[in-house]
Scaffold this motif. Sequence first.
Motif, PDB file in Angstrom:
ATOM      1  N   VAL A 114      11.870  17.473 -32.267  1.00 36.87           N
ATOM      2  CA  VAL A 114      12.653  16.189 -31.955  1.00 36.87           C
ATOM      3  C   VAL A 114      11.160  15.457 -31.226  1.00 36.87           C
ATOM      4  N   THR A 115      11.029  15.898 -29.987  1.00 40.84           N
ATOM      5  CA  THR A 115       9.816  15.371 -29.006  1.00 40.84           C
ATOM      6  C   THR A 115       8.480  15.057 -29.943  1.00 40.84           C
ATOM      7  N   GLU A 116       8.160  16.024 -30.705  1.00 40.68           N
ATOM      8  CA  GLU A 116       7.019  15.895 -31.476  1.00 40.68           C
ATOM      9  C   GLU A 116       6.823  14.598 -32.558  1.00 40.68           C
ATOM     10  N   LEU A 117       8.045  14.591 -33.191  1.00 42.61           N
ATOM     11  CA  LEU A 117       8.297  13.381 -34.115  1.00 42.61           C
ATOM     12  C   LEU A 117       8.197  12.027 -33.319  1.00 42.61           C
ATOM     13  N   ILE A 118       9.161  12.035 -32.175  1.00 42.17           N
ATOM     14  CA  ILE A 118       9.185  10.698 -31.403  1.00 42.17           C
ATOM     15  C   ILE A 118       7.869  10.363 -30.936  1.00 42.17           C
ATOM     16  N   ASP A 119       7.201  11.341 -30.345  1.00 38.99           N
ATOM     17  CA  ASP A 119       5.661  11.175 -29.959  1.00 38.99           C
ATOM     18  C   ASP A 119       4.954  10.747 -30.950  1.00 38.99           C
ATOM     19  N   GLY A 120       5.240  11.121 -32.470  1.00 35.19           N
ATOM     20  CA  GLY A 120       4.398  10.406 -33.354  1.00 35.19           C
ATOM     21  C   GLY A 120       4.513   9.338 -33.750  1.00 35.19           C
ATOM     22  N   PHE A 121       5.654   8.380 -33.114  1.00 34.91           N
ATOM     23  CA  PHE A 121       5.825   6.962 -33.523  1.00 34.91           C
ATOM     24  C   PHE A 121       4.595   6.176 -32.592  1.00 34.91           C
ATOM     25  N   GLY A 122       4.062   6.930 -31.921  1.00 35.58           N
ATOM     26  CA  GLY A 122       2.810   6.319 -31.024  1.00 35.58           C
ATOM     27  C   GLY A 122       3.399   5.009 -30.139  1.00 35.58           C
ATOM     28  N   ASP A 123       2.625   3.789 -30.359  1.00 36.84           N
ATOM     29  CA  ASP A 123       2.763   2.678 -29.635  1.00 36.84           C
ATOM     30  C   ASP A 123       3.370   1.759 -30.682  1.00 36.84           C
ATOM     31  N   ALA A 124       3.782   2.319 -31.908  1.00 40.98           N
ATOM     32  CA  ALA A 124       4.306   1.184 -32.980  1.00 40.98           C
ATOM     33  C   ALA A 124       5.456   0.248 -32.267  1.00 40.98           C
ATOM     34  N   ARG A 125       5.645  -0.934 -32.703  1.00 43.57           N
ATOM     35  CA  ARG A 125       6.603  -1.787 -32.463  1.00 43.57           C
ATOM     36  C   ARG A 125       7.752  -1.623 -33.430  1.00 43.57           C
ATOM     37  N   GLN A 126       7.548  -1.091 -34.584  1.00 49.08           N
ATOM     38  CA  GLN A 126       8.617  -0.845 -35.705  1.00 49.08           C
ATOM     39  C   GLN A 126       8.359   0.469 -36.348  1.00 49.08           C
ATOM     40  N   ASP A 173      10.209   3.041 -39.466  1.00 45.62           N
ATOM     41  CA  ASP A 173      11.158   3.565 -40.313  1.00 45.62           C
ATOM     42  C   ASP A 173      11.764   4.933 -40.045  1.00 45.62           C
ATOM     43  N   LEU A 174      13.078   4.844 -39.488  1.00 45.14           N
ATOM     44  CA  LEU A 174      13.594   5.976 -38.917  1.00 45.14           C
ATOM     45  C   LEU A 174      13.857   6.976 -39.799  1.00 45.14           C
ATOM     46  N   VAL A 175      13.900   6.811 -41.325  1.00 48.61           N
ATOM     47  CA  VAL A 175      14.348   7.719 -42.218  1.00 48.61           C
ATOM     48  C   VAL A 175      12.841   8.430 -42.485  1.00 48.61           C
ATOM     49  N   ASP A 176      11.839   7.652 -42.871  1.00 46.56           N
ATOM     50  CA  ASP A 176      10.550   8.274 -43.166  1.00 46.56           C
ATOM     51  C   ASP A 176      10.047   9.027 -41.981  1.00 46.56           C
ATOM     52  N   GLN A 177      10.079   8.342 -40.707  1.00 44.88           N
ATOM     53  CA  GLN A 177       9.375   8.992 -39.796  1.00 44.88           C
ATOM     54  C   GLN A 177      10.174  10.038 -38.939  1.00 44.88           C
ATOM     55  N   PHE A 178      11.530  10.024 -39.124  1.00 42.77           N
ATOM     56  CA  PHE A 178      12.132  11.001 -38.261  1.00 42.77           C
ATOM     57  C   PHE A 178      13.460  11.652 -39.034  1.00 42.77           C
ATOM     58  N   ALA A 179      14.438  10.726 -39.520  1.00 43.08           N
ATOM     59  CA  ALA A 179      15.587  11.546 -40.046  1.00 43.08           C
ATOM     60  C   ALA A 179      15.447  12.326 -41.220  1.00 43.08           C
ATOM     61  N   TYR A 180      14.198  12.212 -41.996  1.00 37.88           N
ATOM     62  CA  TYR A 180      14.011  13.087 -42.956  1.00 37.88           C
ATOM     63  C   TYR A 180      13.259  14.199 -42.502  1.00 37.88           C
ATOM     64  N   PRO A 181      12.070  14.001 -41.820  1.00 41.75           N
ATOM     65  CA  PRO A 181      11.233  15.128 -41.586  1.00 41.75           C
ATOM     66  C   PRO A 181      11.773  16.182 -40.631  1.00 41.75           C
ATOM     67  N   PHE A 182      12.767  15.746 -39.571  1.00 43.54           N
ATOM     68  CA  PHE A 182      13.388  16.550 -38.851  1.00 43.54           C
ATOM     69  C   PHE A 182      14.202  17.604 -39.361  1.00 43.54           C
ATOM     70  N   PRO A 183      15.059  17.472 -40.029  1.00 46.08           N
ATOM     71  CA  PRO A 183      16.045  18.396 -40.706  1.00 46.08           C
ATOM     72  C   PRO A 183      15.077  19.417 -41.899  1.00 46.08           C
ATOM     73  N   VAL A 184      14.116  18.652 -42.362  1.00 45.62           N
ATOM     74  CA  VAL A 184      13.344  19.594 -43.379  1.00 45.62           C
ATOM     75  C   VAL A 184      12.456  20.504 -42.380  1.00 45.62           C
ATOM     76  N   THR A 185      11.784  20.077 -41.458  1.00 45.91           N
ATOM     77  CA  THR A 185      11.295  20.883 -40.745  1.00 45.91           C
ATOM     78  C   THR A 185      11.914  22.110 -40.098  1.00 45.91           C
ATOM     79  N   LEU A 196      16.827   9.922 -29.103  1.00 41.10           N
ATOM     80  CA  LEU A 196      16.384   8.687 -29.784  1.00 41.10           C
ATOM     81  C   LEU A 196      16.915   7.595 -28.646  1.00 41.10           C
ATOM     82  N   ALA A 197      18.128   7.585 -28.113  1.00 38.98           N
ATOM     83  CA  ALA A 197      18.599   6.797 -27.416  1.00 38.98           C
ATOM     84  C   ALA A 197      17.953   6.693 -25.872  1.00 38.98           C
TER      85      ALA A 197
END
Lengths: 464, 412
Positions: free
Chosen positions: B123-135, B137-149, B375-376
């Motif tokens: 989880v930490t790794e994926l959220i870190d991966g958001f970088g300093d983006a302002r927007q 896509d929770l599905v592509d960037q988090f909710a899909y890759p997390f359970p797959v991993t 995420l919260a």
Amino acid sequence: MPAEAFHEWLRQEGRIVIVGASLAGLRAAETLRAEGFAGSLTMIGDEPHEPYDRPPLSKAVLLGKASPDHTELPRRRDIDATWRLGVAAAGLDMAARRVRLADGEEVPYDRLLIATGVHSRPWPKEEEAQLDGVFVLRTRDDAVRLHRRMKGPPRRVLVIGAGFTGSEIASACRDQGIAVTVAERADAPLVGALGGVIGAVAAELHRENGVDLRTGIMVTGLEGDTTGRVRVAHLSDGSSVETDVVVVSLGASRNTGWLAGSGLGAGPRGIACDAGCRAFDFRGIVTDDIYVAGDVARSPHPLFGYQFLSLEHWGNAVAQAEVAAHNMISAGADRRPHMWVPAFWSSQFGVNIKSVGVPSMGEEVMITQGSLTERRFVGVYGYQGRVIAAVSFDNTRWLEFYQRLIETGAPFPVEFPTVDRRPEGRKPVPADFPDPSLPTHGPTVTLSGYSPADRQLVFTPARH
Amino acid sequence: MTNGPLLQRITDYANRADPYPLYEELRRTPVLHEEEDGPYAVSSYYDILGLLHDPRVSSDATNLIAAGADELSGPEATGLPPSFIRLDPPEHDRLRRIANSSFGPPHRPDRIDSMSGELGGIVTELIDGFGDARQIDLVDQFAYPFPVTVICRLLGVPREDEPRFRTWVDPIVAALDPETRQRTDDDFQRASQEARMQLGMYLAGLVEQRTKEPRDDLLSDLAASHGTDGTMSMMEVLSTAVLLLIAGHETTVNLITNGMLTLLRHPEYLHRLREDPGLSVRIVEELLRYEPPVQLVPQRTCVADIDLRGVTIPKGARIWLMLAAGNRDPERFADPDRFDPDREDIEHLGFGSGIHICFGAPLARREAQLALAELARRLDNPRLVEDPPPYRRNAVLRGPRHLNIAVNSVRS
């Protein structure tokens, strides 16, 4: 005072005393507070401990997987009660509305709930029961003592009585590689609760797991060595068993002795009450200020022909306590009946056993799913053409369906096909319960009323 | 939007974003049978619960084919036998029991618990991966890759193979959707079967490896169970592995995405969750009631006539168990359309019930709890960019295809 005003006063300022500080007592207290009871609440318990959970004592605790000191019951809410622990109730003055305690003190009440449960039937010969190494298993202290001795480890444990508790103890012994002999008066384990057909499966379980199972036999005497430690048990067939730990597992007796002479309808089979948990006095007249719940209660059940049932079931204790508590502080029309369908579970030799309904009323049994030989099955009990109970071995998840069959008075035998129906389940066979006049360790449901006959009955359990 | 039969409207993609008014309409006819060859849709809580425990109701693929309800053909067509989700006892019990012995109690009671640290790390790794983006896509960037991993690690499937197996997973999952099935012809079914076979062959290579060099993963355990008495055959191992791989992530992605969407629509709970991560337990349970990732179970049929609410469901008929409708049944839940994690009684149908109750439930719960709490905590002032978001086509496994969220920043 008009009834409404009385109940308002009772809720705000009344004094409620609960005798029995175990599962039923605690859940009743929590329900009272949850429903807004603001008066004084006193919890009286003869054990020094706050309420704890008993099922683990014969399972996880004996296996060393849980500490006997950590089986506290989870609390649903703060009950703000005065606790009187380690002191037994010794008498009841119904006219003066007072409970007398063993230390001589008296506690007045406006409403009383009796939830004193049962105690293990001790070994009947008192001198032998005193021998070091002879145990019963009901309380946490019993479990601590037994567990300590099991760590020894003993050379051999003798379990007297192959009911659910006895079988669970035998299972815990085998799990830890301890030699164990089980002596049972009936022809198989669990026969009092489930009958001989299912008992035969239980017997196989025992033997396959290395239990020295002796059935159709009685223990005639226990003998100690010179230091007062149990050494040998003598059996009715003339044989004997060398043992250093004996667990007496002969079922339970209701804790009603303290009510002798009180005028309440209390006896060895429990305290009779109506469907709303109000106790009867000895004349059969219902009281309105004394309620009962849990193992000690004995109440009529419409689903089983208004037989009076007393149930040694965990879930019943909870459900009955909730109803009793609600009714104690509610006026007539708001009161609810307690119509819980009996349900019981056990875990032994890696098998999960669960029953619903009253198997011991069953005349016949048929296997509707799975197979006895695989020891994974559902068996249905029939009584006078209707489904009265079901039991599952490692098949718990179907039981809700069978409960519904019981609740709707569905016809027996069960004709419709089911998934996993094997040839052996196509016809009913006698359930093979022992003659009820012969004592065994006893079933978990005690019947004490007249017989059910009406198969048209549709039972609607309370949903709230 | 069509105005045709109700079940068609429910499966119609046009109503995907908010099917709940349709479920309400559906509950007015608790046992709905609209068309001669159509299914019997059951939508009230107690009826669904009853049927989930009813031994006259079968999940067996062969019974389902007879009832014309199943997209999976028998072994001839796919080469892979049905997985335990499509079997009745005793076969179901045997396979599920073996699979469970490397997953849960009594043999592995701590398997999921012991993964908590690892899950947190992903989880930490994926959220870190958001970088300093302002927007994001929770599905592509988090909710899909997390359970797959997670499911890859648990099974022992190389994470980098994801693009490969995704091309097989997509047609298999699409075939679960009744709307897709109505739209397409036999070719589509064949594509799904072909994909299942391909996925099975891919996993066969891994299982073979693990047979030689076992590791601490489920494929190794399943491979080791192969061959001796009362255990799985090689083909059963592959069917089980396919099932776990797909079910292990195709539902959790929706649970997490539906969860974040719901929290953004109910910001008071998002706020409370940030203050108290422990609240995630109640939030996830209420989500499973309020927005269940599996909306309906269309793969059941009955082996005997069943009388329900005055309707006789005839032997051999298809039954749809409308879990999401039952979850909002006012006969069962007070104020059912309100998202209320504080409710005392959340005994939902989100994971089903009975012998087919979700095998991966403990894992899915843990994943969703961790994901939502983190995420919260880490998203600063998250807002929905579009509401409703675009949904995936599937009516059975329902969830947003994308969930674009604007944030002020990502906290460390």
